[in-house]
Design an enzyme around this catalytic site. Structure first.
Site, short mmCIF file in Angstrom:
data_model
loop_
_atom_site.label_atom_id
_atom_site.label_comp_id
_atom_site.label_asym_id
_atom_site.label_seq_id
_atom_site.Cartn_x
_atom_site.Cartn_y
_atom_site.Cartn_z
CB ALA A 41 6.86 -13.87 -18.11
CD GLU A 42 3.07 -13.85 -15.75
OE1 GLU A 42 2.23 -14.09 -16.64
OE2 GLU A 42 3.91 -14.70 -15.36
NE ARG A 113 4.45 -23.20 -17.12
CZ ARG A 113 4.88 -22.04 -17.63
NH1 ARG A 113 5.44 -22.00 -18.83
NH2 ARG A 113 4.75 -20.93 -16.94
CE LYS A 233 8.77 -7.07 -26.25
NZ LYS A 233 8.40 -8.02 -25.18
CB ALA A 265 16.01 -9.93 -23.29
CG ASP A 267 10.09 -11.31 -18.66
OD1 ASP A 267 9.05 -11.17 -19.33
OD2 ASP A 267 10.59 -12.41 -18.36
CG ASP A 303 14.99 -16.69 -16.34
OD1 ASP A 303 16.03 -17.06 -16.93
OD2 ASP A 303 13.93 -17.33 -16.36
#
Length: 318
Positions: A41-42, A113, A233, A265, A267, A303
């Site tokens: 994400a970041e 992860r 959002k 989306a 992000d 992404d």
């Protein structure tokens, strides 16, 4: 810490993962080939802001393996400063599989992860003087969810940024399976959001985090916690914003003929809000930009492939 001179635009902390996208729709176990990409994400936000010409620095920890080298090379290729990314020979880089869909639904995602190098980051990994030099910090709820030490690190990053006079944006970006339970997730995410200036929840996650069902009530919850701006959002319906001095409003969504991939989306939306505000645009203009970038992102596979360059942004009138 008193406000300090700002030497670059944006700092992000977070885990980058190797992304393997299936070659065909259907269950992941039936895929026979995968396309290699980058995920996180970041990382998506850092990529989008760098493409718009901002000086973005990313801090993280990766394994000193082929996946880690690929991720750093990709981010450097996007113009992101990786000087604060540690390559740890004793640890491994996380990765994920993503299914392919052709009906606009959310694709299946399978994470690998646990115990990754990024999950072992601690507050001691933060270079406070470097972080204090950022004009802005963007944070999400993903990185603090991956381990107890990552949570402590996330708390410390927000504190340093706030003490140094940086603005802070926070996207809850919920990953319920990474938290021990829903109550812990709600408590910790809301505590982090309370340290941010701009909070960017989705409608469904806002309801889960606050107990409120309307965008107006969700926004008021975070405004009461101290946020100067909350943007909720609303997917295809656009977004609702509530600003401390500029009031409230709604911005319509950007029409999309065919949704290809919904991942990224949110992000992309964050890229629009952050870039718009740092560019000096009004809140409605920043949110309009966010809706347009979010709509671009859902129309492509991957992404971050839909994130525009500054030239594309200007050509579209944003």
């Amino acid at each position: 810490m008193t406000p300090v001179a700002k030497t670059y635009d944006i700092a992000v902390f977070g885990e980058a993962m190797l992304l393997l996208i299936a070659d065909r729709p259907g269950p992941l176990e039936l895929a026979e080939a995968f396309t290699k990409r980058i995920a996180g994400a970041e990382i998506n936000v850092a990529t989008g802001l760098s493409r718009l010409g901002f000086n973005v620095h990313w801090a993280s920890r990766l394994g000193a393996d082929s996946m880690g080298r690929y991720l750093v090379n990709q981010m450097r290729g996007e113009g992101v400063n990786c000087d604060h990314v540690t390559m740890d020979a004793a640890q491994r880089t996380g990765f994920q599989f993503k299914g392919r869909v052709d009906d606009g639904s959310d694709p299946a995602v399978e994470y690998h992860r646990k115990g990754s190098a990024a999950s072992l980051m601690t507050p001691d990994d933060i270079d406070a003087s470097w972080l204090a030099g950022a004009r802005h910090l963007h944070a999400t709820g993903v990185f603090p969810a991956i381990s107890a030490t990552a949570l402590a690190t996330a708390r410390r990053t927000l504190q340093i940024a706030r003490d140094s006079g940086s603005t802070i944006s926070f996207d809850p970006n919920l990953r319920p399976t990474l938290w021990p339970d829903e109550a812990t997730m709600r408590r910790e995410i809301n505590a982090l959001a309370a340290g941010a200036d701009w909070v960017l929840p989705g409608l469904a996650e806002g309801e889960l985090l606050t107990g409120h069902k309307t965008p107006e009530a969700i926004a008021r919850f975070y405004r009461d916690q101290g946020a100067s701006l909350v943007v909720v959002k609303l997917g295809a319906d656009g977004a609702y914003y509530d600003h401390a001095t500029l009031g409230c409003g709604r911005v319509p969504g950007w029409p999309v003929d065919k949704v290809v991939d919904t991942v990224g989306a949110g992000d992309a939306f964050a890229v629009g809000v952050i870039s718009g505000l740092l560019d000096g645009r009004t809140v409605p203009e920043a949110v309009e930009r966010a809706c347009w970038i979010g709509a671009r992102q859902v129309q492509v596979l991957g992404d971050s492939e839909g994130l525009p360059t500054r030239a594309e942004l200007q050509a579209a009138g944003y």
